[in-house]
Each structure stands twice: as C-alpha cells, then as structure tokens.
Design a protein around this motif. Sequence first.
Motif, PDB file in Angstrom:
ATOM      1  N   VAL A   1      43.499  41.439  50.669  1.00  0.00           N
ATOM      2  CA  VAL A   1      42.529  42.509  50.512  1.00  0.00           C
ATOM      3  C   VAL A   1      41.310  42.158  51.354  1.00  0.00           C
ATOM      4  O   VAL A   1      40.727  41.083  51.188  1.00  0.00           O
TER       5      VAL A   1
ATOM      6  N   GLY B   1      50.167  46.728  47.897  1.00  0.00           N
ATOM      7  CA  GLY B   1      48.957  47.522  47.773  1.00  0.00           C
ATOM      8  C   GLY B   1      47.720  46.978  48.441  1.00  0.00           C
ATOM      9  O   GLY B   1      46.671  47.626  48.432  1.00  0.00           O
ATOM     10  N   GLY B   2      47.791  45.797  49.016  1.00  0.00           N
ATOM     11  CA  GLY B   2      46.617  45.266  49.690  1.00  0.00           C
ATOM     12  C   GLY B   2      46.331  46.014  50.980  1.00  0.00           C
ATOM     13  O   GLY B   2      47.098  46.883  51.398  1.00  0.00           O
ATOM     14  N   GLY B   3      45.219  45.683  51.614  1.00  0.00           N
ATOM     15  CA  GLY B   3      44.873  46.320  52.866  1.00  0.00           C
ATOM     16  C   GLY B   3      43.417  46.152  53.219  1.00  0.00           C
ATOM     17  O   GLY B   3      42.709  45.342  52.626  1.00  0.00           O
TER      18      GLY B   3
ATOM     19  N   THR C   1      48.794  39.147  48.303  1.00  0.00           N
ATOM     20  CA  THR C   1      48.556  40.294  49.169  1.00  0.00           C
ATOM     21  C   THR C   1      47.099  40.266  49.604  1.00  0.00           C
ATOM     22  O   THR C   1      46.206  40.019  48.800  1.00  0.00           O
TER      23      THR C   1
ATOM     24  N   VAL D   1      39.721  47.984  53.611  1.00  0.00           N
ATOM     25  CA  VAL D   1      38.962  49.109  53.081  1.00  0.00           C
ATOM     26  C   VAL D   1      37.479  48.853  53.327  1.00  0.00           C
ATOM     27  O   VAL D   1      37.046  47.703  53.402  1.00  0.00           O
TER      28      VAL D   1
ATOM     29  N   ASN E   1      37.811  49.426  42.247  1.00  0.00           N
ATOM     30  CA  ASN E   1      36.865  50.431  42.726  1.00  0.00           C
ATOM     31  C   ASN E   1      35.562  49.766  43.147  1.00  0.00           C
ATOM     32  O   ASN E   1      35.296  48.620  42.797  1.00  0.00           O
TER      33      ASN E   1
ATOM     34  N   SER F   1      38.244  51.956  47.408  1.00  0.00           N
ATOM     35  CA  SER F   1      39.137  51.572  46.319  1.00  0.00           C
ATOM     36  C   SER F   1      40.504  51.167  46.854  1.00  0.00           C
ATOM     37  O   SER F   1      40.938  51.644  47.908  1.00  0.00           O
ATOM     38  N   LEU F   2      41.159  50.321  46.099  1.00  0.00           N
ATOM     39  CA  LEU F   2      42.543  49.943  46.349  1.00  0.00           C
ATOM     40  C   LEU F   2      43.219  49.743  45.005  1.00  0.00           C
ATOM     41  O   LEU F   2      42.558  49.385  44.019  1.00  0.00           O
ATOM     42  N   ARG F   3      44.530  49.957  44.967  1.00  0.00           N
ATOM     43  CA  ARG F   3      45.296  49.645  43.769  1.00  0.00           C
ATOM     44  C   ARG F   3      46.406  48.683  44.143  1.00  0.00           C
ATOM     45  O   ARG F   3      47.243  49.000  44.994  1.00  0.00           O
ATOM     46  N   LEU F   4      46.402  47.530  43.492  1.00  0.00           N
ATOM     47  CA  LEU F   4      47.449  46.544  43.675  1.00  0.00           C
ATOM     48  C   LEU F   4      48.511  46.729  42.598  1.00  0.00           C
ATOM     49  O   LEU F   4      48.200  47.072  41.458  1.00  0.00           O
TER      50      LEU F   4
ATOM     51  N   GLN G   1      43.527  48.211  39.534  1.00  0.00           N
ATOM     52  CA  GLN G   1      42.756  49.245  40.201  1.00  0.00           C
ATOM     53  C   GLN G   1      41.399  48.669  40.538  1.00  0.00           C
ATOM     54  O   GLN G   1      40.663  48.245  39.637  1.00  0.00           O
TER      55      GLN G   1
END
Length: 123
Positions: free
Chosen positions: A119, A8-10, A117, A12, A84, A17-20, A82
């Motif tokens: 972020v 779920g990383g990445g 991961t 942004v 945000n 928002s991202l959810r791991l 989560q």
Amino acid sequence: QVQLVESGGGLVQAGGSLRLSCAASGRTGSSYAMGWFRQAPGKEREFVAAISWSGDTTYYKDPVKGRFTISKANAKNTVYLQMNSLKPEDTAVYYCALALGGMVLRASSYDYWGQGTQVTVSS
C-alpha cells in the motif's frame, strides 16, 4: 495447513481509500482470529487491527482508529480491511495473519501469514 491470500493493495493519494482482502483456506477450524499487520521500510512489523472469529470483537492500533475498519465474512473465510482517509505514513506492506487459538494482538502469536500486499499513499 492454512493458506492466506491477500489482495487489494495499490497506490492512492492521501485522503483516498483502499480495501484489502484476505482469503483463508485449509484447516482453519472454527475459533480462529485474524489480524492485519504492516511493515514500512526500515521499521518493524506492527499490529494494525484484529477481529475475532465471530466478528464481535475487534481491536485497532490507535493511529488507525476511526479510519480503518476490519470485518469478516465467515461464509467466505475472508477478512477485509477498509482503509479510509489514508495518509502517507500508512505506506507499508500489509500482511494478514491467522491465529488458530483465537484473539491475540502480538505478531508472534499468529500461526499463519499471507504474502503481503503493498500500500503506497502519495502526498
């Protein structure tokens, strides 16, 4: 032995928002707690959030309170983070961890770790 696999990383933009996710497998037992930690370049690994096996108890690092939510799906042995209103200072490698004996906050008290991961939050 327990295995933890994060996803779920990445990348942004700030405010996004991202959810791991972190899936646990193996001999976890039924009283473990799970936590999220992060490590930015040149800094020590720091606690972010933790949740008890039942999900009834959660703890958060002050800077993420109100922005991050940790949750757990026991049927899937999976914990989520989560995130945000992300900020550039949230940029780090995020690790999930599992403590067989229950809720703890110190990294040294966790028994198993995921691979991490990345972020990245751009300004």
